[in-house]
Design a protein around this motif. Structure first.
Motif, mmCIF file in Angstrom:
data_model
loop_
_atom_site.group_PDB
_atom_site.id
_atom_site.type_symbol
_atom_site.label_atom_id
_atom_site.label_comp_id
_atom_site.label_asym_id
_atom_site.label_seq_id
_atom_site.Cartn_x
_atom_site.Cartn_y
_atom_site.Cartn_z
ATOM 1 N N GLY A 25 52.203 77.616 41.238
ATOM 2 C CA GLY A 25 52.820 76.298 41.286
ATOM 3 C C GLY A 25 52.037 75.327 42.143
ATOM 4 N N GLU A 26 52.710 74.228 42.444
ATOM 5 C CA GLU A 26 52.063 73.154 43.195
ATOM 6 C C GLU A 26 53.120 72.345 43.927
ATOM 7 N N GLU A 27 52.715 71.796 45.072
ATOM 8 C CA GLU A 27 53.560 70.882 45.824
ATOM 9 C C GLU A 27 53.801 69.620 45.003
ATOM 10 N N TRP A 28 55.027 69.125 44.988
ATOM 11 C CA TRP A 28 55.301 67.840 44.340
ATOM 12 C C TRP A 28 55.169 66.778 45.423
ATOM 13 N N ASP A 29 53.925 66.505 45.801
ATOM 14 C CA ASP A 29 53.646 65.666 46.967
ATOM 15 C C ASP A 29 53.461 64.203 46.588
ATOM 16 N N GLY A 30 53.334 63.385 47.608
ATOM 17 C CA GLY A 30 53.043 61.976 47.411
ATOM 18 C C GLY A 30 54.240 61.084 47.141
ATOM 19 N N VAL A 31 55.435 61.647 47.163
ATOM 20 C CA VAL A 31 56.640 60.842 46.910
ATOM 21 C C VAL A 31 56.929 60.005 48.156
ATOM 22 N N ARG A 32 56.996 58.694 47.976
ATOM 23 C CA ARG A 32 57.233 57.785 49.097
ATOM 24 C C ARG A 32 58.420 56.878 48.808
ATOM 25 N N ASN A 33 59.468 57.482 48.319
ATOM 26 C CA ASN A 33 60.708 56.770 48.029
ATOM 27 C C ASN A 33 61.825 57.597 48.644
ATOM 28 N N TYR A 34 62.669 56.967 49.459
ATOM 29 C CA TYR A 34 63.705 57.714 50.171
ATOM 30 C C TYR A 34 64.699 58.386 49.231
ATOM 31 N N GLN A 35 65.103 57.699 48.169
ATOM 32 C CA GLN A 35 66.076 58.290 47.255
ATOM 33 C C GLN A 35 65.486 59.513 46.564
ATOM 34 N N ALA A 36 64.241 59.420 46.109
ATOM 35 C CA ALA A 36 63.577 60.562 45.467
ATOM 36 C C ALA A 36 63.429 61.715 46.463
ATOM 37 N N ARG A 37 63.039 61.401 47.703
ATOM 38 C CA ARG A 37 62.916 62.437 48.730
ATOM 39 C C ARG A 37 64.263 63.111 48.982
ATOM 40 N N ASN A 38 65.318 62.319 49.037
ATOM 41 C CA ASN A 38 66.646 62.892 49.283
ATOM 42 C C ASN A 38 67.076 63.800 48.143
ATOM 43 N N PHE A 39 66.712 63.461 46.913
ATOM 44 C CA PHE A 39 67.007 64.364 45.798
ATOM 45 C C PHE A 39 66.277 65.685 45.986
ATOM 46 N N MET A 40 65.023 65.639 46.443
ATOM 47 C CA MET A 40 64.290 66.890 46.665
ATOM 48 C C MET A 40 64.951 67.725 47.758
ATOM 49 N N ARG A 41 65.563 67.089 48.728
ATOM 50 C CA ARG A 41 66.272 67.821 49.782
ATOM 51 C C ARG A 41 67.454 68.618 49.225
ATOM 52 N N GLU A 42 67.986 68.193 48.073
ATOM 53 C CA GLU A 42 69.115 68.888 47.446
ATOM 54 C C GLU A 42 68.682 70.078 46.587
ATOM 55 N N MET A 43 67.412 70.174 46.281
ATOM 56 C CA MET A 43 66.932 71.194 45.346
ATOM 57 C C MET A 43 66.947 72.586 45.943
ATOM 58 N N LYS A 44 67.213 73.558 45.086
ATOM 59 C CA LYS A 44 67.235 74.969 45.464
ATOM 60 C C LYS A 44 66.238 75.732 44.604
ATOM 61 N N ILE A 45 65.747 76.835 45.137
ATOM 62 C CA ILE A 45 64.855 77.694 44.355
ATOM 63 C C ILE A 45 65.585 78.113 43.083
ATOM 64 N N GLY A 46 64.873 77.998 41.971
ATOM 65 C CA GLY A 46 65.450 78.344 40.673
ATOM 66 C C GLY A 46 65.974 77.159 39.890
ATOM 67 N N ASP A 47 66.171 76.009 40.553
ATOM 68 C CA ASP A 47 66.552 74.802 39.815
ATOM 69 C C ASP A 47 65.458 74.504 38.800
ATOM 70 N N ARG A 48 65.836 73.880 37.696
ATOM 71 C CA ARG A 48 64.888 73.536 36.640
ATOM 72 C C ARG A 48 64.725 72.026 36.565
ATOM 73 N N GLY A 49 63.604 71.617 36.025
ATOM 74 C CA GLY A 49 63.353 70.189 35.873
ATOM 75 C C GLY A 49 62.524 69.881 34.653
ATOM 76 N N PHE A 50 62.665 68.664 34.185
ATOM 77 C CA PHE A 50 61.786 68.163 33.141
ATOM 78 C C PHE A 50 60.530 67.620 33.802
ATOM 79 N N PHE A 51 59.382 67.888 33.204
ATOM 80 C CA PHE A 51 58.121 67.289 33.626
ATOM 81 C C PHE A 51 57.910 66.112 32.689
#
Length: 137
Positions: A25-51
């Motif tokens: 895998g890879e870090e989903w880095d470079g996000v500089r938006n507070y709302q997007a960052r806060n969503f990442m704080r809610e994520m758990k291992i095993g969650d799925r996402g659309f690319f």
């Protein structure tokens, strides 16, 4: 399990780049938006996402899985910015365009439709199922 959408410019980091990382895998880095960052704080291992490829393509092209919960973003020394790690799970056989999503009334309330600029966003269970069906999954 929760569902998400991760947007990337394909010329910066595309689906083929994500696939090439394999299970590491890879870090989903470079996000500089507070709302997007806060969503990442809610994520758990095993969650799925659309690319999602943004810019010209504007399509869901793959499925990813969260493999590491939120941690400091290695691309900055600023402690405000955090990220998760994701790995590719599978390609979407028939990419689902933003136009297709917008034309389906069942997806009218989707964050992607209402706030298409947000780089990381939640996806409701029913939205996930509809888009997977549209994409041939």
């Amino acid at each position: 399990m929760a569902y998400w959408l991760f947007k990337s410019e394909p010329n910066t980091w595309g689906w083929q780049d994500q696939l090439a990382k394999g299970d590491a895998g890879e870090e989903w880095d470079g996000v500089r938006n507070y709302q997007a960052r806060n969503f990442m704080r809610e994520m758990k291992i095993g969650d799925r996402g659309f690319f999602y490829h943004s810019l010209k393509e504007k399509s869901v092209v793959g499925i990813v899985e969260v493999i590491a919960e939120v941690h400091p973003d290695s691309t900055t020394d600023d402690p405000r910015w955090e990220c998760v790690d994701i790995k590719a799970v599978e390609s979407v056989p028939n990419p689902v365009s933003l136009d297709m999503i917008k034309s389906d009334p069942r997806l009218a309330e989707m964050v992607l439709v209402k706030n298409s600029r947000l780089s990381v966003q939640p996806v409701r269970d029913e939205e996930w199922a509809i888009i997977c069906e549209m994409g041939g999954l």
